[in-house]
Design a protein around this motif. Structure first.
Motif, PDB file in Angstrom:
ATOM      1  N   VAL A   8       0.864  -1.435  -0.277  1.00  0.00           N
ATOM      2  CA  VAL A   8      -0.087  -0.052   0.167  1.00  0.00           C
ATOM      3  C   VAL A   8       0.961   1.182  -0.001  1.00  0.00           C
ATOM      4  O   VAL A   8       0.503   2.240  -0.698  1.00  0.00           O
ATOM      5  N   GLY A   9       1.844   1.176   0.741  1.00  0.00           N
ATOM      6  CA  GLY A   9       2.958   2.420   0.951  1.00  0.00           C
ATOM      7  C   GLY A   9       3.425   2.644  -0.515  1.00  0.00           C
ATOM      8  O   GLY A   9       3.773   3.753  -0.853  1.00  0.00           O
ATOM      9  N   GLU A  10       4.000   1.483  -1.163  1.00  0.00           N
ATOM     10  CA  GLU A  10       4.542   1.854  -2.409  1.00  0.00           C
ATOM     11  C   GLU A  10       3.510   2.181  -3.517  1.00  0.00           C
ATOM     12  O   GLU A  10       3.796   3.289  -4.264  1.00  0.00           O
ATOM     13  N   GLN A  11       2.146   1.599  -3.502  1.00  0.00           N
ATOM     14  CA  GLN A  11       1.424   2.225  -4.411  1.00  0.00           C
ATOM     15  C   GLN A  11       1.127   3.773  -4.078  1.00  0.00           C
ATOM     16  O   GLN A  11       0.703   4.649  -5.120  1.00  0.00           O
ATOM     17  N   LEU A  12       0.914   4.188  -2.876  1.00  0.00           N
ATOM     18  CA  LEU A  12       0.624   5.536  -2.659  1.00  0.00           C
ATOM     19  C   LEU A  12       1.798   6.441  -3.036  1.00  0.00           C
ATOM     20  O   LEU A  12       1.615   7.599  -3.550  1.00  0.00           O
ATOM     21  N   ALA A  13       3.068   5.938  -2.689  1.00  0.00           N
ATOM     22  CA  ALA A  13       4.093   6.924  -3.141  1.00  0.00           C
ATOM     23  C   ALA A  13       4.273   7.069  -4.480  1.00  0.00           C
ATOM     24  O   ALA A  13       4.691   8.013  -4.997  1.00  0.00           O
ATOM     25  N   ALA A  14       4.030   5.870  -5.300  1.00  0.00           N
ATOM     26  CA  ALA A  14       3.946   5.932  -6.868  1.00  0.00           C
ATOM     27  C   ALA A  14       2.999   6.859  -7.447  1.00  0.00           C
ATOM     28  O   ALA A  14       3.135   7.369  -8.244  1.00  0.00           O
ATOM     29  N   THR A  15       1.623   6.962  -6.802  1.00  0.00           N
ATOM     30  CA  THR A  15       0.632   7.537  -7.206  1.00  0.00           C
ATOM     31  C   THR A  15       0.345   8.927  -6.716  1.00  0.00           C
ATOM     32  O   THR A  15      -0.462   9.783  -7.120  1.00  0.00           O
ATOM     33  N   VAL A  16       0.810   9.275  -5.578  1.00  0.00           N
ATOM     34  CA  VAL A  16       0.615  10.470  -4.933  1.00  0.00           C
ATOM     35  C   VAL A  16       1.833  11.176  -4.594  1.00  0.00           C
ATOM     36  O   VAL A  16       2.486  10.826  -3.641  1.00  0.00           O
ATOM     37  N   PRO A  17       2.298  12.122  -5.542  1.00  0.00           N
ATOM     38  CA  PRO A  17       3.804  12.481  -5.481  1.00  0.00           C
ATOM     39  C   PRO A  17       3.967  12.930  -3.967  1.00  0.00           C
ATOM     40  O   PRO A  17       5.081  13.299  -3.460  1.00  0.00           O
ATOM     41  N   MET A  18       3.042  13.708  -3.398  1.00  0.00           N
ATOM     42  CA  MET A  18       2.963  14.473  -2.389  1.00  0.00           C
ATOM     43  C   MET A  18       3.486  13.573  -1.240  1.00  0.00           C
ATOM     44  O   MET A  18       4.642  14.221  -0.233  1.00  0.00           O
ATOM     45  N   ALA A  19       3.216  12.515  -1.245  1.00  0.00           N
ATOM     46  CA  ALA A  19       3.622  11.482   0.017  1.00  0.00           C
ATOM     47  C   ALA A  19       5.294  11.215  -0.375  1.00  0.00           C
ATOM     48  O   ALA A  19       5.806  11.052   0.895  1.00  0.00           O
ATOM     49  N   LYS A  20       5.381  11.232  -1.461  1.00  0.00           N
ATOM     50  CA  LYS A  20       6.931  10.975  -1.762  1.00  0.00           C
ATOM     51  C   LYS A  20       7.946  11.894  -1.464  1.00  0.00           C
ATOM     52  O   LYS A  20       8.926  12.017  -0.911  1.00  0.00           O
ATOM     53  N   THR A  21       7.434  13.184  -1.699  1.00  0.00           N
ATOM     54  CA  THR A  21       7.958  14.519  -1.484  1.00  0.00           C
ATOM     55  C   THR A  21       8.323  14.634  -0.022  1.00  0.00           C
ATOM     56  O   THR A  21       9.313  15.162   0.469  1.00  0.00           O
ATOM     57  N   LEU A  22       7.302  14.351   0.729  1.00  0.00           N
ATOM     58  CA  LEU A  22       7.424  14.499   2.258  1.00  0.00           C
ATOM     59  C   LEU A  22       8.286  13.317   2.900  1.00  0.00           C
ATOM     60  O   LEU A  22       8.565  13.628   4.083  1.00  0.00           O
TER      61      LEU A  22
END
Length: 150
Positions: A8-22
């Motif tokens: 789930v974390g990998e999916q969100l980081a891949a599809t929601v750039p803000m999660a990765k940015t933070l």
């Protein structure tokens, strides 16, 4: 790695750039609970040296998205999860890294049953944000829906 094999974390980081940015860290993502941490990073501080309110909002919203994806990921072929509204209350000064813990406000089976009946379900997700000492710094309620695909 396919979407089915991603966490789930990998999916969100891949599809929601803000999660990765933070640099959000996904600690737990189940249909019952999602736990996400915002590391302490000076670039995301506010005027008093703690995490900015916007970063905390994003943390809580992301934790809510993680539990929604964990609980309803098997419904993505027929419905799109969307946040409908959110309310956050800041309770105590947050300093250092903070952790958001999200829980579903309704049983997942009940939500899916509404979707099966042709109803566009809405359901709350509650999130508590805590400091390292366990003090609750913010609480958020996000109402989500599963919008049927056309």
């Amino acid at each position: 790695m396919s979407a089915d094999q991603m966490s789930v974390g990998e999916q969100l980081a891949a599809t929601v750039p803000m999660a990765k940015t933070l640099g959000l860290e996904f600690l737990e993502s189940t249909a019952e609970r999602a736990v996400v941490r915002l590391p302490d990073h000076a670039d995301f501080h506010n005027h008093v040296g703690g995490p900015h309110a916007g970063a905390m909002f994003t943390l809580a919203e992301t934790a809510s998205g993680a539990i929604v994806l964990a609980a309803f990921g098997d419904q993505l072929g027929r419905a799109v999860p969307l946040a409908v509204k959110a309310e956050i209350g800041y309770k105590k000064l947050a300093m250092g890294s903070v952790t958001a813990t999200a829980t579903l406000g309704r049983p997942a089976g009940e939500v899916v049953a509404e979707l099966d009946r042709g109803v566009r379900p809405e359901f709350p997700v509650t999130v508590a944000i805590t400091r390292a000492d366990g003090a609750v710094t913010a609480e958020m309620i996000i109402v989500w829906t599963l919008r049927p695909k056309a």
